[in-house]
Design a protein around this motif. Sequence first.
Motif, PDB file in Angstrom:
ATOM      1  N   THR A  49     -10.155 -10.315   4.229  1.00 42.42           N
ATOM      2  CA  THR A  49     -10.259  -8.915   4.619  1.00 42.42           C
ATOM      3  C   THR A  49      -9.359  -8.091   3.698  1.00 42.42           C
ATOM      4  O   THR A  49      -8.721  -8.640   2.790  1.00 42.42           O
ATOM      5  N   SER A  50      -9.315  -6.824   3.936  1.00 43.19           N
ATOM      6  CA  SER A  50      -8.375  -5.970   3.206  1.00 43.19           C
ATOM      7  C   SER A  50      -7.722  -5.027   4.193  1.00 43.19           C
ATOM      8  O   SER A  50      -8.242  -4.781   5.284  1.00 43.19           O
TER       9      SER A  50
ATOM     10  N   GLU B  53     -10.141  -3.929   7.126  1.00 43.92           N
ATOM     11  CA  GLU B  53     -11.525  -3.687   6.712  1.00 43.92           C
ATOM     12  C   GLU B  53     -12.089  -4.994   6.174  1.00 43.92           C
ATOM     13  O   GLU B  53     -11.464  -5.668   5.353  1.00 43.92           O
TER      14      GLU B  53
ATOM     15  N   GLN C 208      -6.495  -1.203   4.621  1.00 41.45           N
ATOM     16  CA  GLN C 208      -6.536   0.153   4.097  1.00 41.45           C
ATOM     17  C   GLN C 208      -5.287   0.894   4.568  1.00 41.45           C
ATOM     18  O   GLN C 208      -5.015   0.957   5.765  1.00 41.45           O
TER      19      GLN C 208
ATOM     20  N   LEU D 287      -5.644   6.824  -0.414  1.00 40.48           N
ATOM     21  CA  LEU D 287      -6.061   5.598   0.256  1.00 40.48           C
ATOM     22  C   LEU D 287      -5.866   4.420  -0.677  1.00 40.48           C
ATOM     23  O   LEU D 287      -6.415   4.397  -1.782  1.00 40.48           O
TER      24      LEU D 287
ATOM     25  N   TRP E 178      -9.899   7.689  -8.886  1.00 41.91           N
ATOM     26  CA  TRP E 178      -9.214   6.426  -8.630  1.00 41.91           C
ATOM     27  C   TRP E 178      -8.147   6.231  -9.691  1.00 41.91           C
ATOM     28  O   TRP E 178      -8.346   6.575 -10.860  1.00 41.91           O
TER      29      TRP E 178
ATOM     30  N   ILE F 226     -14.299  -7.331   3.877  1.00 47.37           N
ATOM     31  CA  ILE F 226     -14.794  -7.255   2.508  1.00 47.37           C
ATOM     32  C   ILE F 226     -16.201  -7.842   2.494  1.00 47.37           C
ATOM     33  O   ILE F 226     -16.409  -8.991   2.849  1.00 47.37           O
TER      34      ILE F 226
ATOM     35  N   HIS G 214      -3.048   2.809   9.008  1.00 47.69           N
ATOM     36  CA  HIS G 214      -3.606   1.669   8.297  1.00 47.69           C
ATOM     37  C   HIS G 214      -4.558   0.937   9.218  1.00 47.69           C
ATOM     38  O   HIS G 214      -4.423   0.988  10.447  1.00 47.69           O
TER      39      HIS G 214
ATOM     40  N   ARG H 185      -6.259   0.276  -0.942  1.00 39.28           N
ATOM     41  CA  ARG H 185      -6.930  -0.867  -0.318  1.00 39.28           C
ATOM     42  C   ARG H 185      -6.290  -2.145  -0.863  1.00 39.28           C
ATOM     43  O   ARG H 185      -6.390  -2.453  -2.037  1.00 39.28           O
TER      44      ARG H 185
ATOM     45  N   GLY I 261       0.810  -1.209   0.000  1.00 35.09           N
ATOM     46  CA  GLY I 261       0.000   0.000   0.000  1.00 35.09           C
ATOM     47  C   GLY I 261       0.842   1.256   0.000  1.00 35.09           C
ATOM     48  O   GLY I 261       0.587   2.200  -0.766  1.00 35.09           O
TER      49      GLY I 261
END
Length: 277
Positions: free
Chosen positions: A245-246, A274, A248, A236, A76, A276, A271, A238, A53
């Motif tokens: 999960t992910s 999150e 961020q 951000l 994006w 999914i 971080h 992801r 990330g």
Amino acid sequence: MRARLSARGLALVAVLWIVAALAVMVTSLSHAVRQEVRAVSTARQALAAQALGQGSIHLVLQDLAARVDRPARAFWIDAYYAGVPITVHVLPLNGLIDLNNAPQGLLALLFQHGGGVEPGRAQSLAAAAVAWRSARDTRGRAVGFEATEDLLRVPGVDYPLYARLATLVSADLRGSGRVNVHAAPPEVLAVLAGGDRGRAEALAAARDAGQPTLDLTALRGEYVETLAATSRYRLLARVPLASGTSLQVMRTVDFAAARHGVPWRTLHGHHQFESIQ
């Protein structure tokens, strides 16, 4: 003879108890080991995802730094870091509500339609927020909000309310106090639309589709600005994890405050995991 049988029986019972106890211990130890392995695996995945990330955000920052005119719209962009495709969301901070400069009326709308509190309490909370940011320190300077978490220091703001507002506000902008509707998330547009989420989402959809003319009549015009330039952005990334999960990864930067040869200054970052859906 009976005494011997009794002794043997007691010995057998004792052995069975010991075996049962050992079995419980082995089972507990095995469960603990599995838990430890899962924890280590999750931590390793998170560390790798954080690196991915941060790397993807750094690539996007390099691209932004090379532009003559930096974007006034949220967008994006796909970045590839270490061969992994990661989508990064770039948000000009003036698309959020500025805690330090927003008029009291806008803060009241924020508490009511973003926080879900009734109008009278929203007005009181807005007045309390303005009073808190306007208080003077020992040098005579306004205290202000240094981070969004400072909302928790405003009388009447508890954590559930803060959690509902955290993604709608910024303490880093130091801007006009109005909201750039071309960068604002739908939730912020809903605040400006007096809680009309349907019209806010329709406006966001038309904007994101590139419609040249937007109908802003549903928004409170005194709190709106369009395509206003800013030097501050929130990025951000992801990163999906194998666990379902992910992670961020977020970084807030200022291109007008370069340091140590880097064309931007990192204001802060964090971080979080999150789920999914």
